[in-house]
Design a protein around this motif. Structure first.
Motif, PDB file in Angstrom:
ATOM      1  N   LYS A 143      37.298  -5.634  28.210  1.00  0.00           N
ATOM      2  CA  LYS A 143      36.147  -4.943  27.633  1.00  0.00           C
ATOM      3  C   LYS A 143      35.015  -5.956  27.485  1.00  0.00           C
ATOM      4  O   LYS A 143      35.159  -6.949  26.782  1.00  0.00           O
ATOM      5  N   ARG A 150      42.964  -8.011  27.677  1.00  0.00           N
ATOM      6  CA  ARG A 150      44.316  -7.603  27.293  1.00  0.00           C
ATOM      7  C   ARG A 150      45.254  -8.271  28.279  1.00  0.00           C
ATOM      8  O   ARG A 150      45.172  -8.024  29.493  1.00  0.00           O
ATOM      9  N   SER A 195      45.640  -6.706  31.937  1.00  0.00           N
ATOM     10  CA  SER A 195      45.758  -5.258  32.128  1.00  0.00           C
ATOM     11  C   SER A 195      44.471  -4.512  31.798  1.00  0.00           C
ATOM     12  O   SER A 195      44.291  -3.368  32.214  1.00  0.00           O
ATOM     13  N   ASN A 196      43.580  -5.179  31.053  1.00  0.00           N
ATOM     14  CA  ASN A 196      42.310  -4.517  30.734  1.00  0.00           C
ATOM     15  C   ASN A 196      41.305  -5.567  30.252  1.00  0.00           C
ATOM     16  O   ASN A 196      41.686  -6.638  29.788  1.00  0.00           O
TER      17      ASN A 196
END
Length: 291
Positions: A250, A259, A247-248
């Motif tokens: 970084k 994530r 979902s994400n």
């Protein structure tokens, strides 16, 4: 709470394709309802049936307990809506556009109503600037102003923040949240951040069917303990994204923190984190073949 909208067994097909399938839904007073789903999930079709721009193939829809055609006409006078995009005359100013709508709707005290409404939606003075020269945010605000002219009890907004920059979207969420004091709001969107913090109840629509509904807290219980964060090296990122719902991510100097939504721990260094509505959205609408 009093029921204002009651839908039973609603179905709608276009060219033999099912858009809505045996849909059941009850809307009650005093709430902001977030209707979320991918583009093509049936959100706009449902809204058009509620506002009688379309008619269902099967099922029943009752608005303010309306049954007859005359009762429906009266019921719809208590509804304001912006469906797909605002409709306005390009060569008219904001005030002139609303003046025209007041005239065709026979709204009394038009000048006062227009100025109060424009001020309320944050569009108090556009001077001689005409609609075709408005920014997208200004156009959306004018659409909401049009929907509010008759002081509706129900306000239906279909994808009101599409195309807006993050700052404008925050302003719109604050504006929509302010309506909750005295209106029922149905907010249709595929941008989950628009409803996560302002909707009292969220309705998830997938392939024309209600997949789930409830408060954010209730819905997130489905993926509680199934959301993780873990660090992976650069050469592992694609492998993880092929295998899991990510979902994400970084980026760091040596890799990325991903994530991940997964029922099983995706990596030895993965740690559980609190789920968000965006995690749940991706879990519901993951592509075929994903875990």
């Amino acid at each position: 709470m009093k029921t204002v909208l009651d839908i039973h067994g609603l179905s709608k097909n276009f060219d033999k394709q099912a858009i809505l399938q045996d849909l059941h839904l009850t809307i009650r007073e005093g709430d902001i309802y977030g209707l979320i789903g991918k583009n093509g999930a049936g959100k706009t079709t449902l809204i058009k049936i509620i506002t009688q721009l379309l008619f269902a193939d099967k099922g029943t829809v009752s608005l303010f307990s309306s049954q007859t055609e005359n009762e429906w006409t009266k019921a719809l006078s208590r509804v304001g809506s912006v469906i797909e995009s605002p409709v306005a005359h390009n060569h008219l100013t904001a005030y002139q556009n609303l003046k025209y709508y007041c005239m065709i709707r026979h709204i009394p005290n038009a000048d006062q109503v227009i100025r109060e409404t424009l001020d309320y939606v944050g569009l108090p003075d556009t001077g001689k600037k005409v609609f075709r020269d408005f920014s997208l945010g200004m156009k959306q605000r004018l659409g909401i102003a049009q929907a509010m002219l008759n002081n509706p009890q129900i306000l239906i907004l279909d994808e009101p923040t599409v195309g807006l920059d993050p700052k404008e979207r925050v302003k719109f969420r604050k504006l929509i949240s302010s309506f909750a004091n005295n209106k029922i709001v149905i907010l249709s969107t595929h941008i989950v951040a628009d409803v996560e913090y302002i909707a009292n109840e969220i309705i998830v629509l997938k392939k024309g069917m209600i997949l789930n509904k409830g408060t954010t807290d209730i819905l997130l219980k489905e993926i509680q303990n199934h959301v993780w964060e873990c660090f992976v090296n650069m050469d592992q990122i694609n492998l993880f994204e092929d295998k899991f719902i990510v979902s994400n991510r970084k980026y760091t100097e040596n890799g990325a923190v991903l994530r991940i939504v997964s029922t099983n721990q995706p990596a030895l260094n993965a740690k559980k984190v609190e789920p968000s509505l965006e995690d749940l959205y991706l879990y519901y609408f993951r592509e075929e073949g994903e875990n």
